[in-house]
Structure formats: structure tokens, C-alpha cells
Write an enzyme that holds these catalytic residues in place. Sequence first.
Site, PDB file in Angstrom:
ATOM      1  N   GLY A  12      19.338  16.991  44.722  1.00 43.56           N
ATOM      2  CA  GLY A  12      17.655  16.811  44.723  1.00 43.56           C
ATOM      3  C   GLY A  12      16.839  18.029  45.456  1.00 43.56           C
ATOM      4  O   GLY A  12      16.033  18.651  45.106  1.00 43.56           O
ATOM      5  N   ASP A  30      13.059  11.330  51.028  1.00 46.38           N
ATOM      6  CA  ASP A  30      14.272  11.021  51.250  1.00 46.38           C
ATOM      7  C   ASP A  30      14.124  10.047  52.310  1.00 46.38           C
ATOM      8  O   ASP A  30      13.472  10.127  53.357  1.00 46.38           O
ATOM      9  CB  ASP A  30      14.897  12.322  51.649  1.00 46.38           C
ATOM     10  CG  ASP A  30      16.448  12.222  51.634  1.00 46.38           C
ATOM     11  OD1 ASP A  30      17.189  12.491  50.723  1.00 46.38           O
ATOM     12  OD2 ASP A  30      17.045  11.305  52.580  1.00 46.38           O
ATOM     13  N   ASN A  87      24.064   9.863  38.491  1.00 46.31           N
ATOM     14  CA  ASN A  87      25.141   9.684  37.588  1.00 46.31           C
ATOM     15  C   ASN A  87      25.183   8.215  37.331  1.00 46.31           C
ATOM     16  O   ASN A  87      26.504   7.625  37.222  1.00 46.31           O
ATOM     17  CB  ASN A  87      26.317  10.311  38.272  1.00 46.31           C
ATOM     18  CG  ASN A  87      26.508  11.722  37.961  1.00 46.31           C
ATOM     19  OD1 ASN A  87      26.364  11.887  36.878  1.00 46.31           O
ATOM     20  ND2 ASN A  87      27.000  12.313  39.128  1.00 46.31           N
ATOM     21  N   GLY A 115      26.134  21.644  39.405  1.00 41.21           N
ATOM     22  CA  GLY A 115      26.422  21.421  40.928  1.00 41.21           C
ATOM     23  C   GLY A 115      25.822  22.332  41.670  1.00 41.21           C
ATOM     24  O   GLY A 115      24.415  22.495  41.424  1.00 41.21           O
ATOM     25  N   LYS A 165      26.334  12.437  29.637  1.00 42.72           N
ATOM     26  CA  LYS A 165      27.146  12.957  31.086  1.00 42.72           C
ATOM     27  C   LYS A 165      28.259  12.546  31.035  1.00 42.72           C
ATOM     28  O   LYS A 165      29.121  13.157  31.826  1.00 42.72           O
ATOM     29  CB  LYS A 165      26.013  12.712  32.061  1.00 42.72           C
ATOM     30  CG  LYS A 165      26.346  13.220  33.637  1.00 42.72           C
ATOM     31  CD  LYS A 165      26.417  14.709  33.382  1.00 42.72           C
ATOM     32  CE  LYS A 165      26.903  15.521  34.676  1.00 42.72           C
ATOM     33  NZ  LYS A 165      27.127  14.545  35.992  1.00 42.72           N
ATOM     34  N   HIS A 168      30.521  14.347  29.120  1.00 43.43           N
ATOM     35  CA  HIS A 168      30.914  15.687  29.648  1.00 43.43           C
ATOM     36  C   HIS A 168      31.887  15.610  30.749  1.00 43.43           C
ATOM     37  O   HIS A 168      32.771  16.404  30.985  1.00 43.43           O
ATOM     38  CB  HIS A 168      29.425  16.091  30.172  1.00 43.43           C
ATOM     39  CG  HIS A 168      29.408  17.544  31.010  1.00 43.43           C
ATOM     40  ND1 HIS A 168      29.658  17.421  32.331  1.00 43.43           N
ATOM     41  CD2 HIS A 168      29.296  18.773  30.567  1.00 43.43           C
ATOM     42  CE1 HIS A 168      29.634  18.678  32.921  1.00 43.43           C
ATOM     43  NE2 HIS A 168      29.446  19.379  31.848  1.00 43.43           N
ATOM     44  N   ASN A 169      31.594  14.718  31.827  1.00 39.29           N
ATOM     45  CA  ASN A 169      32.698  14.701  32.888  1.00 39.29           C
ATOM     46  C   ASN A 169      33.916  14.291  32.565  1.00 39.29           C
ATOM     47  O   ASN A 169      34.979  14.990  33.146  1.00 39.29           O
ATOM     48  CB  ASN A 169      32.090  13.720  34.058  1.00 39.29           C
ATOM     49  CG  ASN A 169      30.470  14.363  34.589  1.00 39.29           C
ATOM     50  OD1 ASN A 169      29.901  15.060  34.187  1.00 39.29           O
ATOM     51  ND2 ASN A 169      30.557  13.655  36.020  1.00 39.29           N
ATOM     52  N   GLU A 172      35.284  17.420  31.169  1.00 42.45           N
ATOM     53  CA  GLU A 172      35.709  18.286  32.393  1.00 42.45           C
ATOM     54  C   GLU A 172      36.915  17.759  33.332  1.00 42.45           C
ATOM     55  O   GLU A 172      37.786  18.699  33.813  1.00 42.45           O
ATOM     56  CB  GLU A 172      34.450  18.047  33.368  1.00 42.45           C
ATOM     57  CG  GLU A 172      34.436  18.710  34.998  1.00 42.45           C
ATOM     58  CD  GLU A 172      33.109  18.112  35.646  1.00 42.45           C
ATOM     59  OE1 GLU A 172      32.296  18.154  35.215  1.00 42.45           O
ATOM     60  OE2 GLU A 172      33.671  17.381  36.697  1.00 42.45           O
TER      61      GLU A 172
END
Lengths: 294, 294, 294, 294
Positions: A12, A30, A87, A115, A165, A168-169, A172
Amino acid sequence: MDIGMIGLGRMGGNMVQRLREGGHRVVGYDMAADSGRDVDSLSGLVEALPSPRTLWVMVPAGAATDGTIAELSELLDPGDLVIDGGNTRYRDDQRHAKELGRDGIHFMDVGTSGGVWGRECGYALMVGGNDSDFERILPVFETLKPSGDSGLVHAGPVGAGHYVKMIHNGIEYGMMQALGEGYAMMEASDLVECPDRVCDSWREGSVVRSWLLDLLVRALKDDPDLARIAGRAEETGEARWMVQDGLDMGVPLPVTAASLFARQNSQLDDPMTMKVVAALRNQFGGHAVHSERA
Amino acid sequence: MDIGMIGLGRMGGNMVQRLREGGHRVVGYDMAADSGRDVDSLSGLVEALPSPRTLWVMVPAGAATDGTIAELSELLDPGDLVIDGGNTRYRDDQRHAKELGRDGIHFMDVGTSGGVWGRECGYALMVGGNDSDFERILPVFETLKPSGDSGLVHAGPVGAGHYVKMIHNGIEYGMMQALGEGYAMMEASDLVECPDRVCDSWREGSVVRSWLLDLLVRALKDDPDLARIAGRAEETGEARWMVQDGLDMGVPLPVTAASLFARQNSQLDDPMTMKVVAALRNQFGGHAVHSERA
Amino acid sequence: MDIGMIGLGRMGGNMVQRLREGGHRVVGYDMAADSGRDVDSLSGLVEALPSPRTLWVMVPAGAATDGTIAELSELLDPGDLVIDGGNTRYRDDQRHAKELGRDGIHFMDVGTSGGVWGRECGYALMVGGNDSDFERILPVFETLKPSGDSGLVHAGPVGAGHYVKMIHNGIEYGMMQALGEGYAMMEASDLVECPDRVCDSWREGSVVRSWLLDLLVRALKDDPDLARIAGRAEETGEARWMVQDGLDMGVPLPVTAASLFARQNSQLDDPMTMKVVAALRNQFGGHAVHSERA
Amino acid sequence: MDIGMIGLGRMGGNMVQRLREGGHRVVGYDMAADSGRDVDSLSGLVEALPSPRTLWVMVPAGAATDGTIAELSELLDPGDLVIDGGNTRYRDDQRHAKELGRDGIHFMDVGTSGGVWGRECGYALMVGGNDSDFERILPVFETLKPSGDSGLVHAGPVGAGHYVKMIHNGIEYGMMQALGEGYAMMEASDLVECPDRVCDSWREGSVVRSWLLDLLVRALKDDPDLARIAGRAEETGEARWMVQDGLDMGVPLPVTAASLFARQNSQLDDPMTMKVVAALRNQFGGHAVHSERA
């Protein structure tokens, strides 16, 4: 455009910087007081944004995201838009969209890859949501994504972003394990004098050239034998969810599963499964057992 | 420099072109009369080259390579150099080097990657042999390799080149299967409206960006549902040898093995293993069996 | 004792016979009019049993079991006992117990193994529930179980019975696949003249002697080459749930997963994963693709 | 009949006892002076046996067996028979048969299963060789095998015995791993109060009842939590050879391979594969790495 960022951690915080550099006005919040936050509460964040508001949630998946979205549903007005860039499991997105939708609040899910490199190089964004919300938030996506033609996709309705996603992971994980297996085989052989230089050479012309290979070369430059790194790796859910879903969908995923098992296995010091195997060998063959890992 | 190329198929033929464009004088030979060969016999090839000669063997691994090298050992003189650029198993390289070495003939093995793209983009070269032979043949390597800093490695003594190529291909198998599994999961889901555009988007910013991903995007442009391609894939030995070697070396390779099993499995129409499983289910549970694949 | 059996299919019907032979008074109900049922409705079944009632539910897991239990919760009285003997997922047991418990109705889950052989040889029973319910229903268990010392276990509280059955079936999948792989390797070898007689010989003295081996021998007697059985096998959930749970629990289950993938794979005629692999091979190497399975 | 036993370790020593109890006259030889051997050299053994001689070799596979057979080829006469009862790879049998056959010496290979239980319960014997040799040595097989109808098979020509034993052990690996995975899942769950009693209950009526299950129950009686046994297990070649052969034969063996990988993995303290995975996670995500296994 104006946007509120909730969660100023590694992901973030970097995104706020990239957004501001891109000309957006970002208000950051935060829970941690020392996070460099602009406001000290969610309600303060909501007040600081013009209507209709856009809020990007970038906190850990699960309880933290659930709690944040529940709180936002109390604070926001019809027409506001909540984006979950974390996620989250895609089924939870569908639940969140429903909860917020009851109050007329819009919701999108965005899988975010890149990342620690994302701030400089841009983030690959995989978006779930409806078309008008996608158009509305497009300026933010354009800033966050890499500068080329790729890096952004509107994959489908709510949930599609995090589903993609997750996939994707999973890919990966398989690619990383494939590289790991190959490297281990070079390192174990007397023939190969320089596994690190082999990897470097593959960066051009080879079939396996990839960003992960580039990163492996980089890691090997820092630590040629990876001596400073233990052979254990965590898994963080996405590949696991993919395998679980694949099982229900009848899509066999042997490589993704094997990658996951390898990680889970790397965290077990004395696996019960192998105790049983050792005990059985001892029973039928009188084979010696190890009384401790030594 | 002067070089003889034995084998003018897809790989050898393209390499001849790239070498000639790079200023080398290449004499080509192939068994096939319509191959565009410059000479019509191995002895003719040997005569056409100045001493000490350099010969690049680019024929199928196994019997064809064995036979070619045996014939060359009869024709060549001490100081000549034979390079095997095919996909020979590295243990065979060591045998070939020994056979040729008895007559003072030098030998190198070169793993060559790049496929049909190599002529234009260059080939990744993984070389096994001694230092002086490597220096001697370097001008050829410099022409064949891609234009950047990478793409060429002297990996170790004879055998190291094909050992490294074996590993390269094993990694390739794992990466391809990982992409296949991920794509299948997107295609099987109602949520993802455009798996092909998702892959395209991953080309920037994502962790899985890679040449194989680029090729997948390219394949999907030609045939968006891969409807013209059957779900069966051959394997050509390298990953198999890697898994077999890994088993002997005690390096577990679950992902490479799973990739290989998936390919072998895709070629079985009525696997006996599953007949047994179906028969057992029928025996204990009275579960229906399929009497034919339908 | 008095017991109502709901579901008179292959399993339920056989259990009724074994119970009656054991001296119990069983009232049977099934939705199907031609099932040989004693009563034609659930309410009729409830009326036909003395209080406190015992009802054994033996219908397919999922919607059928959910519906039956919901209906029973309306019809039964406090102190009645419902036993789910099917293949329900253990988390659903916990939900069912809670639902019924609100009305004071007791619940137990019983994993039941033995298939079509159970009527004659007895069923292995794995029970979840509290101690007093276990004692209450013990006479029924004693009749259903095999005649020896084994075959019945009170594994833990509600859910434990089906959890253990899930594990039992996962082990079964692995064992069946192991036998299948071994048999396929014998059948594929020219050396082994009689794979069926080899299996028969293993029934004594070998490490792999087992009931599944006995059943394989039996199947091979009927059909020595398994020519009448197609190489495809269904999976029915339990091993899948086990792998899904194992992933969440961090217990790697590579063999159970591989067994499951093999079954799922056996049902795919043209797997998308392998289309992708074939497409990639074509892209980089110009390797031919199959345009149809032939 | 008269027979010479070479190798008086756990297997050979027990077999001598069972043979003598069965009325055979056995002369035993072992390299070790304290083995209780009857003669102190191979030549002494050969002299002690009447012609035509029968010699059973029961020494470790590989160099020890190779050396013994080479020495026997010098000492024996045409018509003598050598039986290799160890765990030799079947391709070596074919070589041994050829070597001995040049001098007219007969050869058989016998896969032997039963472990430490064999002396009392008999050994499962899987025999490779020709019909007349099989008939000649049948009295010895009849004594060594279990007392029932099963336990002995003449599987095919030389090599078939050890091929079948290789497959037997591969199946055994899969079954053991399946039991291990199942047990680990019970042990990891709060629901299951007594995994050991569950296993005991499965010994009747269940689908997984088997000798390996019996042995697991036995091991759990000695050590209910397997606390005295480390989670590491050796592999001794047969399953490895089976997987290597299966790869060449195009018979996918995912379960056998996974069982083997699990054992090999259990012996690695700090696997290089997982170092690479951890290094990559650190590179792209800034994920912490473990600097040591702790």
C-alpha cells in the site's frame, strides 16, 4: 483523481507513492500510528474524501479485510466505491460485494502483482467488477500499471480479479519450483562448474527466459551458493485455493499441487507420514529406524 | 571461420544461414539429396574443409548421432574438432569424446536452445568441453548466440553442455505445465471472460512474465480457444533423463516428473492403470464400469 | 432393537437384511415405491417406531441427506437419535448435529465400509458421537460389524466418524492406484508372462497382500486382460475432501492427490492443460500438433 | 535336496533355517567368519556340494552379487545352477545369465518377499528362468514358500523374477505412503481421539485391510505416537528402478514416484530446491528468508 488508501504497508505504501507521482491526490490511512498516515481513523479518511468516494483496501486477506469492509459499510454512502487490492479469496469478494451492495456501495476486486518492484516498474492489475466501475477507476489503474501496453485486464465480474490473481500465483509456484528443481540438479552435479553463470546465460535465447530467472540470477549474485538462505519456503494461500478449487472443478493440477506440497513439506521437521513409513519398514524388514533427525 | 555442418533440418539449416550471415564459410551436408547440401557425402565434407577441421553435428540424438560420430572417427585427422549440437544424452557425449580422443580428435557438446526463433534471435548455447577448444570455436558461438551479454556459457568439461541442456528442458517442461494448468483453470471458470487477454496482460508487471507466456499469447491470437490443437503432447527425452538422473542422485523432482507424466498420460487412450482402478471399484462397490471410452 | 432405515439402495437394503438376520426389528423407508419399503413416508416411518426412536439415514451425501435431516427435525421428538451412515462430509455432520440438537434430537455419524460384501462379511464402522449415544446404539453396531474383534471404532465426537471414513477412502485411493501402476508395468513388459498369476501368488507371503489385491485377482479371473473395462474411474468426494483439508492443515498428501488426479484425468478426453503444452511446443519448436485425438 | 547358500545375513540365515526344517541339506557360506558358516570359502562350498550343484546367492545387490557370480563362473561346472535370490536389477540378471551360460552354468532369479517374517510364515517367491530349471529347483521353492496355494510364481524367463519383485516393491512403496498420509491426517486432527484404535478397527470389514495395516497396528502398539521413530525413510532401489523404467516405457507412475520422492525428501535437511524458492520469494516480494532451519 481523489482516492483513499487503507493499509500503508509494503504494498500500500509503495502504491501511494506511485499514485502521487502520477498526479493523484491520495489520502492514506493505516492502523499503525507510525505508518506515515494522513488521517488517524477510517471515519477521518471517509470525511477527507470528496463524494462519490473511492477507497482502495490494501490490508491482509481474511479477518483484516473482512473487518475493514464491514466498517466501511457503516461509514460510506451510496455511490461510493470500495476496491480490494489484496489477496482475498474470490468467494469472499462476492460476499463483500453483496454486503456493500445492500447499501448501494460499489465494489471491485483487483489482483495486484509486482511485489517490491511495483513502485518503480508498475503493477500488473487483474480487475473484477462491472464495466462502469472499471471506467470510473481507470485513471488510477493507468497510473499503477506498467507503462507498456500490457499489465491491466478487466477479467470479468466481481471475483474475477482475485480468481485470476489466484491462478497467477499458482503458475508462479509451479515456475519457481521448476527453476528450483533445475538449479538443484546443476548444483548436485560435478559436471556443472558454474550453475549461476548457466542461469545468467539463459537470460537470452533460451526457452526458459523469464522474470523469475532474472531474479534467480540476481539472488545468486548476492549469495552464489544460496548459503545464507534456508531451504524452507512458506505458502500464502493462493496456490492452495487454486488446487482446492481445481479438485472441485475436475481440473487436475499435478504441478501446482506438487509445488505446494514441496513448500509445506519444507516446513516439517519430522513428518508423521514418514514416521509411519519408517515404522512399517522396521516392522517387516527389521530395517533400522532413526531415533532422531541427525 | 570454416565449419562443416552435418544435418540441414530445421535446426541445422537455420544455423547455417545465421553462420553465413555472420561471415563464416559453411559447408553443409545432409543425407537427403533435396536438403540443399553443398557436398553429397561425409567424406566429401571432410575434404572440403581446411585442416584442422571443425564439424558441427546437428542430427537426431541416438543412433543417427552415434553413427555420424563413428563415421567421422574414420575420416578425420588428429586435431580436428567435432561439435555435437543436438540433444544427445550427456553420458553418450563422454563416450563419444573417448572414442574420438583415441585418434586425437577433439570433441565438444553444445546444448542449443531457441527453436525456430534461433535464426533471427540467436541461440542460447550451453557448452561442454575443454578451455582451448572453447576458445578455438568461440567465433562460431559468438555468431550463433543472441546479440546481448547472455546466451552463451561454457558450463564445464565434455558432457556439461548437454547436461545443462537437459536441465533447461526439464525446467521448460515444468513451466509449460504450470502455464497449462493455470490456463485450464481460467478456461474452466465462468468468472473469467477472457483468459487470452488475461495472459496478454501478464506480459508486463506480473511475476510470471516470460518468453513462454509470450508464446502462449501468440498461440491464443492464432486460435483463441486452442480449438485446433488436441490435448496431447509428446516428450522428447531430456526431462525424462533428468528425472531418471535425479532419482539416482537423490534430488526429488516432483514438478518435473509431474510434467512428464502429464505428457505421457496425454498419449494413452485407455490406460491400464485406470482399468485396474475401475475394476477394483466394481469389485468392492459394485460401481459401474465403462465398457468403452465414450 | 427397533430401528428405522431411510434409504433402501445397495447399501441400505443390504444393511436391513443383516440387521433383521441379527434379530433387530427394522422398518424400512425409501422414496422409491418399488424399493420394498415398509412405509411410504418419513412420517409413516416415525409413527411406526417406538419412542425414543432410532433412525439410520443411508441416502446419498449432500442435498438428499440435508433434506432428509431437515425433514426429520420436524418430525422427531427430543431424545430420538438420528444416525447418518452415508458418506457425508464431516463438517456437514457438525451442522446437522447442531440443527437437530436445538430440538433435543441426538445425532451420530457412522462411516461405513465394506461395499457389496458387507451384508455377508459385515461392515467396518467408524463412529462419531458421544459416549452415551454410542452405548445406546451398540447392539446395532455389533450386528452390522464383522464377527471378529475388529471392525468397529468410536473415533471421537460428532464428525469423527465421517472424518475417519474420509481418511479410509483416501488411503484406499492410494492403494488402488499403487496396484494399478504396478499391474500396468507388468502388463507392459515382455518379461512377465502372466501378470494375473503374479498377483495371485502375492496373496501369501508378500508385503502387498491385502483385500484389494484379492479383489484384483478376482477381477482378473473374470476378465484376464481387463479388456471389458475402460481405463476411466470416477471419484466420489472423500479423497478430494481429504486433500483439500490436508492443504489447509499443512499435511502434504502427494500420493492421495496423485491418485485423485489420475482419476479425474481419466475422465478428460481432450485436456485443456495439454492443449496449452502442445500449443507452446508448436510455437517455439515448430513441433507438429495433433488436430484431433486419433 | 542339496543346496549351497551364499550370504548368511538376516535373509539368507533365516532361509537356511527354513530349508533345513524342510529336510534339505544346506551348506552355508558367508564372508564373515562369525556368521555360523559351514565352509570358509566359495571354493570350499563348491567342493561340499554334489554335482550338479545348486547355489543360492543371497548377498547385497550390485558389486557384491556381481563379484560372487563372477567368482562362481570360475568355480562351477556345466549343469550347475546359480539362483540369485537378492534384489538385483533385472537387467543385471540377463547379463549374469549370459556370462554363466557361456560355461554351461544355469541361472535363475528369484524375487523374495517376506522380510523377517519369512522364516516362520514363508517367503513369497517370484521366479525368472526356464521351465526345466524351475522344475529342478521346485522342492526348494516349495519349502521356502508359505504353506497355502499362493506365494510362488514362475513369472517368465530370466529377469522376470526380479522385474516382478521390483514391481512388488513399487506397489509396497505406494501402499506404505498411502497409509502414512492417512495416519498423519488422523493424528493432525482434533476430531480423531485414537488413530491407533481406528487402524486396529480397519483390520476387518474395511477396504484397506492388508498386511501393512496389520504391521502398522503392531508398530502403534509398541509406540502409540511413533515418538521413538524419526520421520525419515530410506529407499533401496526397486521403486526407483520401476519409475525409471516406467518413464522409458511410457507408463506414468505418479503414485510410485511420489512415494519415492517423499522418502528421498525425508533425508534432505536443507534442500537446494527450496533454497531457490525461498530466494525467489525474497527477491520479488521482500519475503523474509530463514537463515537456518530453526
